[in-house]
Scaffold this motif. Structure first.
Motif, mmCIF file in Angstrom:
data_model
loop_
_atom_site.group_PDB
_atom_site.id
_atom_site.type_symbol
_atom_site.label_atom_id
_atom_site.label_comp_id
_atom_site.label_asym_id
_atom_site.label_seq_id
_atom_site.Cartn_x
_atom_site.Cartn_y
_atom_site.Cartn_z
ATOM 1 N N ALA A 1 0.879 -1.239 0.106
ATOM 2 C CA ALA A 1 -0.096 0.021 -0.088
ATOM 3 C C ALA A 1 0.926 1.458 -0.020
ATOM 4 N N TYR A 2 1.887 1.174 0.804
ATOM 5 C CA TYR A 2 2.893 2.342 0.793
ATOM 6 C C TYR A 2 4.114 2.402 -0.133
ATOM 7 N N ASN A 3 4.280 1.356 -0.766
ATOM 8 C CA ASN A 3 5.436 1.260 -1.752
ATOM 9 C C ASN A 3 4.856 0.289 -3.028
ATOM 10 N N LYS A 4 4.616 1.343 -3.789
ATOM 11 C CA LYS A 4 3.806 1.222 -5.014
ATOM 12 C C LYS A 4 4.623 0.191 -6.026
ATOM 13 N N LYS A 5 5.755 0.741 -5.970
ATOM 14 C CA LYS A 5 6.531 0.246 -7.426
ATOM 15 C C LYS A 5 7.683 -0.688 -6.950
ATOM 16 N N ALA A 6 7.714 -0.871 -5.374
ATOM 17 C CA ALA A 6 8.967 -1.781 -4.947
ATOM 18 C C ALA A 6 8.855 -3.389 -5.134
ATOM 19 N N GLN A 7 9.860 -3.869 -5.527
ATOM 20 C CA GLN A 7 10.100 -5.128 -5.371
ATOM 21 C C GLN A 7 10.339 -5.347 -3.641
ATOM 22 N N ILE A 8 9.373 -6.315 -3.350
ATOM 23 C CA ILE A 8 9.307 -6.674 -1.833
ATOM 24 C C ILE A 8 10.240 -7.985 -1.587
ATOM 25 N N VAL A 9 11.103 -8.071 -0.969
ATOM 26 C CA VAL A 9 12.283 -9.093 -0.515
ATOM 27 C C VAL A 9 11.900 -9.609 0.735
ATOM 28 N N TRP A 10 11.267 -10.546 1.045
ATOM 29 C CA TRP A 10 11.726 -11.342 2.519
ATOM 30 C C TRP A 10 12.808 -12.117 2.347
ATOM 31 N N ALA A 11 13.827 -11.357 3.296
ATOM 32 C CA ALA A 11 15.128 -12.003 3.123
ATOM 33 C C ALA A 11 15.418 -12.564 4.659
ATOM 34 N N TYR A 12 15.710 -13.777 4.934
ATOM 35 C CA TYR A 12 15.620 -14.319 6.256
ATOM 36 C C TYR A 12 16.803 -15.575 6.149
ATOM 37 N N GLY A 13 17.262 -15.751 7.399
ATOM 38 C CA GLY A 13 18.029 -17.119 7.542
ATOM 39 C C GLY A 13 19.463 -16.770 8.218
ATOM 40 N N MET A 14 19.826 -15.471 8.701
ATOM 41 C CA MET A 14 20.982 -15.451 9.392
ATOM 42 C C MET A 14 21.108 -16.067 10.558
ATOM 43 N N LEU A 15 20.014 -16.023 11.388
ATOM 44 C CA LEU A 15 20.095 -16.701 12.623
ATOM 45 C C LEU A 15 19.166 -17.919 12.534
ATOM 46 N N GLY A 16 19.436 -19.067 11.818
ATOM 47 C CA GLY A 16 18.410 -20.126 11.577
ATOM 48 C C GLY A 16 17.378 -19.871 10.610
ATOM 49 N N ASN A 17 16.682 -20.781 10.268
ATOM 50 C CA ASN A 17 15.781 -20.622 9.072
ATOM 51 C C ASN A 17 14.626 -21.433 9.379
ATOM 52 N N GLU A 18 14.268 -21.555 10.621
ATOM 53 C CA GLU A 18 13.127 -22.441 11.079
ATOM 54 C C GLU A 18 11.695 -21.848 10.586
ATOM 55 N N MET A 19 11.515 -20.574 10.352
ATOM 56 C CA MET A 19 10.465 -20.010 9.992
ATOM 57 C C MET A 19 10.285 -19.969 8.502
ATOM 58 N N MET A 20 11.091 -20.467 7.675
ATOM 59 C CA MET A 20 11.306 -20.184 6.257
ATOM 60 C C MET A 20 9.866 -20.788 5.720
ATOM 61 N N PRO A 21 9.496 -22.144 6.022
ATOM 62 C CA PRO A 21 8.072 -22.749 5.418
ATOM 63 C C PRO A 21 7.058 -21.724 5.539
ATOM 64 N N SER A 22 7.042 -21.223 6.871
ATOM 65 C CA SER A 22 5.960 -20.278 7.183
ATOM 66 C C SER A 22 5.937 -19.078 6.394
ATOM 67 N N ILE A 23 7.055 -18.461 6.213
ATOM 68 C CA ILE A 23 7.394 -17.326 5.450
ATOM 69 C C ILE A 23 6.871 -17.435 3.889
ATOM 70 N N TYR A 24 7.308 -18.546 3.520
ATOM 71 C CA TYR A 24 6.950 -18.945 2.095
ATOM 72 C C TYR A 24 5.399 -19.092 1.870
ATOM 73 N N ARG A 25 4.600 -19.878 2.917
ATOM 74 C CA ARG A 25 3.264 -19.729 2.814
ATOM 75 C C ARG A 25 2.628 -18.563 2.967
ATOM 76 N N ALA A 26 3.033 -17.613 3.695
ATOM 77 C CA ALA A 26 2.698 -16.300 3.830
ATOM 78 C C ALA A 26 2.927 -15.475 2.555
ATOM 79 N N VAL A 27 3.986 -15.787 1.714
ATOM 80 C CA VAL A 27 4.129 -14.896 0.839
ATOM 81 C C VAL A 27 3.401 -15.587 -0.286
#
Lengths: 371, 371, 371, 371
Positions: A293-319
């Motif tokens: 809503a606030y960033n009309k033209k931006a590529q949004i990248v959820w970048a995650y994993g520097m301290l473990g990546n246990e939430m990655m499946p959830s992040i993928y599901r959300a995205v």
């Protein structure tokens, strides 16, 4: 020094402010880590007048001349002048950046850093915008907690934070981009590491620096609505989830006002409680909607994993869910390299080497998106 | 802060001073680059009172906590307090080193850095000596000129000097050694880069900091005889010759008082004039004799080559001649790796990478000597 | 394969031979390590007919396609065909180099490697000369002994030798140079590591491969006078002295024919016997004179130090004396980086990493000489 | 060589076979890349008798002695002896591994590599199993296509494949694991890169080497049921999806027998057709079910991303769905680092540096799973 003149910031024709802040230059408040004052200064000697306060967590700054870090220092209380350079060739232009090296401090309503004026014997030249704009949103990792200091350090203090040895600055440099950082140690998408539902970044996203507290910060404009139109990023990097993960492994949090208990639960077999992990995913998806809503033209990248990546499946599901619902294709997930024993810094957080590695991989990924 | 007490340095039971200086702690003067005050401080907050002056070249310091550099800042004129840390766990011991980051400044008789006192809420514990002691004697390379700053920098100012990103500190760390530095940019064994015969390190070796000038420095004790017995190094590293080489390629120097002209000459075929190069070798040999007189047990290593190695044959001849004449076997020559386009720093001097490379090779060589 | 034709080497218009050898191509004998047959082959499949013999030490080859090493294999006895590539696009030109990976073997008069012919379905194109020519003269280091194999290996066998992971090849590549290698493990300037005065490189320098023994090698032309005019190097690198140093620490050698005893002696204090070290220096100086006689235009660089640098003062004295006597300015000394625990290879010799480091530093030095 | 005795493999008490194959040692067939014969050989000289055939794609082997690669060579047609080592100390045990360096070749039904016997003058000792077992399943990346050779190479030939400079071998080494590889260039989970639905790994998983074709391979046992009980891995790494992604961007494939057309479709906006991407996800989920059926105790890791990561959301969805349906928690997804311009090898495939980077990150992740 002869010919030194004091210039209130508001009177300087050419200067550049980095980081979300108010429109005020009388004085300029640097709220967020990585926020900065940048000048192209043709002259021999330059000073800056700061005003600093805090109760617990003092600000630090880094001074960067022609892209090379030359100084980093704690700013103690008071209003005083700091010399940025002296004795230099007066006919050469110096690019000077004074960068706030410590995150906005939700836990200290007194903490503030302001710049009133500069003292200079030369003239200021225009500062060009860089080719791209990136916004980073994150937690302690994005705040650079632990990139400075010995591995043994355990105190939670300003000294161990850095905006310059940080993947945000390194990624922006690699891509030749201006950048801003919105971050808070311990906070998440849904809750903080200790299950506090108030400590989430999304709720404060619309404000200039909404996570700050106290009357003074309100007076400084931290709680004003942020003017998104004035700075539309090409990329928004969200590095959140690490503390949402921690909440599953931390004790419950009790809202003393209402008596209500908050807790992300683990099942007996050690997996995430289905209902609770879905609440995280819903929060993540909602945040994406808000970001778009606030960033009309931006590529949004959820970048995650520097301290473990246990939430990655959830992040993928959300995205995934967000993309299907909205048809918005400009959202993706990127796994950052995990910290190792070789790359750990202070306070068991990513050290300088971990940030360099993350920046190398992230900037290669973002470069592709920018093509 | 409650419980903060001011301690004059002279009243602190446990502290350690690095670098040649006088016996005075009221105040302590840090003359040389790499000189430092070191404390093991068990408490939560520590400040230091400095007194600083200069006309041209201001001092800078680095603050090192538990062996990790956390701050580096210019010290402007005046007598004032600097906070070294705050908000830390009061029951944990912090090793704190405040290091002078800029060389003694022959060219500015006003320049001085002194420490009067500290303010602390805890207690100081003993600081152990390290296993070895090393003395480094050199020029701009050893002063760390150019290890900070962009490649484009050309001003000769304090800001580009560093004692911490310097092969001296890195070598000492690698060998677990205490160390001292005696150095001056532009100076040599026989003359300076521009043929000034007064700008040579050997003539000033016996004094505390003999190359300083002016009444104030004399009053501070810079010209006192140095007490060699109090600190006998295991190794003396001499990194000189680069400016003696430059003298062959620079214009003559005229002593305005006597009218005498000084010039190391090149032959028409580009080789060194035999008589002049022999004067260099004689000076080098004489310096070795002086070094041995004051450093009875030290391995003396002439380490040279970071900015070209044209003088290497002469250095070998001088060392050879010294060894034959004296029978002293504890003298050797070591070639340091030449700076490359990848490792250059500011002011066309070795950058951080060049110093890291030099330190890696030199420390491996010194390690063998220490076996 | 249809269209495959056998071409005796002598009948191929375009080919390039690397390394000192005779003029014969019927067959071509590859005497020295690093010697090679190079072809620019436009066709789909290429074979090579070798003839191999040995009693103790078999030859190995590396196959290099378009500058990338693709194979390395032991060559067992016999005359047979080896496939260099097959199944490739017939219309693309492939640069193929077959490199002898093992030194000439003084200790096995049967050992030989010859190439008779190739079998090919395409045509050969011209092979250009590179910009520079370098000759390397050395011992086991220059023979690449130990660059292949586990650290634990102790057998003295061909398998641990390599011409490709070797500082000679890496330096030549970095400088875009053709190169030749004259080398023998254990040998020196004056004597071998065990004091044998016959095992010195200089005495055999004028021959094609003078250190080979036996009737067969004589028949193959190893003892012919080398035609220096045909290949005048821009640089001669001499990496000798390591075994001359070892001789001081090794038992005497007795010439069984004459009963004469040879021994480089140590003094009681561990220093080199003056008379003996002077004999080394005289031999080194004499070798320089010989090198200059045959290499009129070359920069001669004595590069030493990968396995200790104890002989460096002597090498400098020898080079000094040579230069003073002759006025020849195109001779210099360069210290190579010492092997470390991290860079050691098989048989306590420099490993691949040590050769890469040496090549990086040496090529930077030579690059300056070539300017 | 005296005392050399020929031992049929079947008669050797101590040997170890790596890689899926039949029970036959008369001879031993090495079907898959990375498959190997391993011996602990106490003696001075060792030879091996191979039998090799092919029409298009010849096999290559690497010879590894005491964990160090010493040779790599093409194996041309015929039955002959290859020397693995000679001239070594007869009383020392050598660990010898002969590794097939090229993938099983679906496209050449003649291609085969067999080992009949060894010739040896010593005795064989037991070869211990390593601590862990890992199975890798993949495509050209896992086959090591392009890890050897110049960047310019474009031919699809055996020469550019390597099992040793490959992330599979490097990961297994880092974890001290035995390993097997099941792989085929161009193949995927659902279809090949060009939409051929028969070229998928899952359909052939139960056989010894089911993707081989022709009568000879059937006779050699390639199509036998694989005995999963005999080797149960601790980890199964699936590196597939890259070619399934390619299918969306490649022309349709027509089954000439049935006339049926196969094509993974892109939408007009460039996104994947929903129906088609779901077919991929269904195939991936089904493959996980099959993998679990045969690998009861293994952690299954879908590791993907060395050549782009466009399929990552689909892979996450498939893994999610599988986990929800089955309750199987021992399945996870890991993003491998993308190849960059610096790490590319031959044929636009990951080079040695890319494989080293992937192995470093993957082995750190697997190490955590193994705790």
């Amino acid at each position: 020094m002869q010919n030194m003149k004091i210039h209130a910031l508001a009177n300087i024709e050419h200067l550049k402010v980095h980081g979300r802040t108010t429109n005020s230059l009388s004085p300029l408040t640097l709220f967020w880590t990585g926020s900065a004052l940048e000048l192209n200064a043709k002259g021999s000697e330059l000073w800056m007048e700061v005003e600093v306060d805090y109760d617990l967590y003092e600000p630090w700054i880094s001074i960067i001349i022609n892209s090379a870090p030359v100084g980093r220092q704690m700013l103690t209380k008071g209003r005083y002048w700091i010399c940025l350079f002296r004795g230099m060739n007066e006919s050469v232009v110096k690019n000077v950046r004074v960068v706030r090296d410590v995150q906005a401090m939700n836990g200290d309503e007194s903490s503030s850093l302001q710049i009133h004026a500069v003292k200079f014997d030369g003239q200021f030249l225009p500062v060009e915008d860089k080719q791209y704009k990136i916004e980073f949103i994150g937690d302690s990792i994005t705040s650079g907690e632990g990139t400075i200091g010995a591995k043994a350090e355990e105190d939670w203090i300003s000294m161990w934070f850095s905006a310059t040895d940080n993947y945000t600055a390194l990624t922006a440099n690699a891509l030749n981009a201006d950048y801003r950082v919105i971050s808070q140690s311990g906070w998440g998408v849904l809750t903080s590491w200790d299950n506090n539902p108030n400590y989430n970044l999304p709720d404060y996203y619309e404000k200039v620096c909404g996570l700050l507290t106290g009357e003074k910060n309100e007076r400084l404009g931290a709680l004003q609505e942020h003017d998104f139109d004035a700075w539309q990023p090409d990329i928004v990097v969200v590095n959140l989830g690490t503390n949402d993960c921690g909440a599953f492994y931390s004790p419950e949090w009790k809202d003393e006002a209402t008596g209500k208990i908050y807790k992300q639960r683990l099942n007996e077999d050690g997996t995430f409680n289905e209902e609770d992990i879905k609440r995280f995913e819903a929060a993540a998806e909602k945040f994406l909607t808000k970001l778009r809503a606030y960033n009309k033209k931006a590529q949004i990248v959820w970048a995650y994993g520097m301290l473990g990546n246990e939430m990655m499946p959830s992040i993928y599901r959300a995205v995934d869910s967000y993309k299907r619902t909205t048809g918005d294709l400009m959202v993706s997930v990127f796994q950052l390299p995990n910290m190792t024993d070789e790359t750990v810094g202070a306070r068991s957080h990513p050290g300088k080497l971990a940030h360099e590695k993350a920046a190398a991989e992230l900037s290669a990924y973002l470069q592709e998106l920018l093509k």
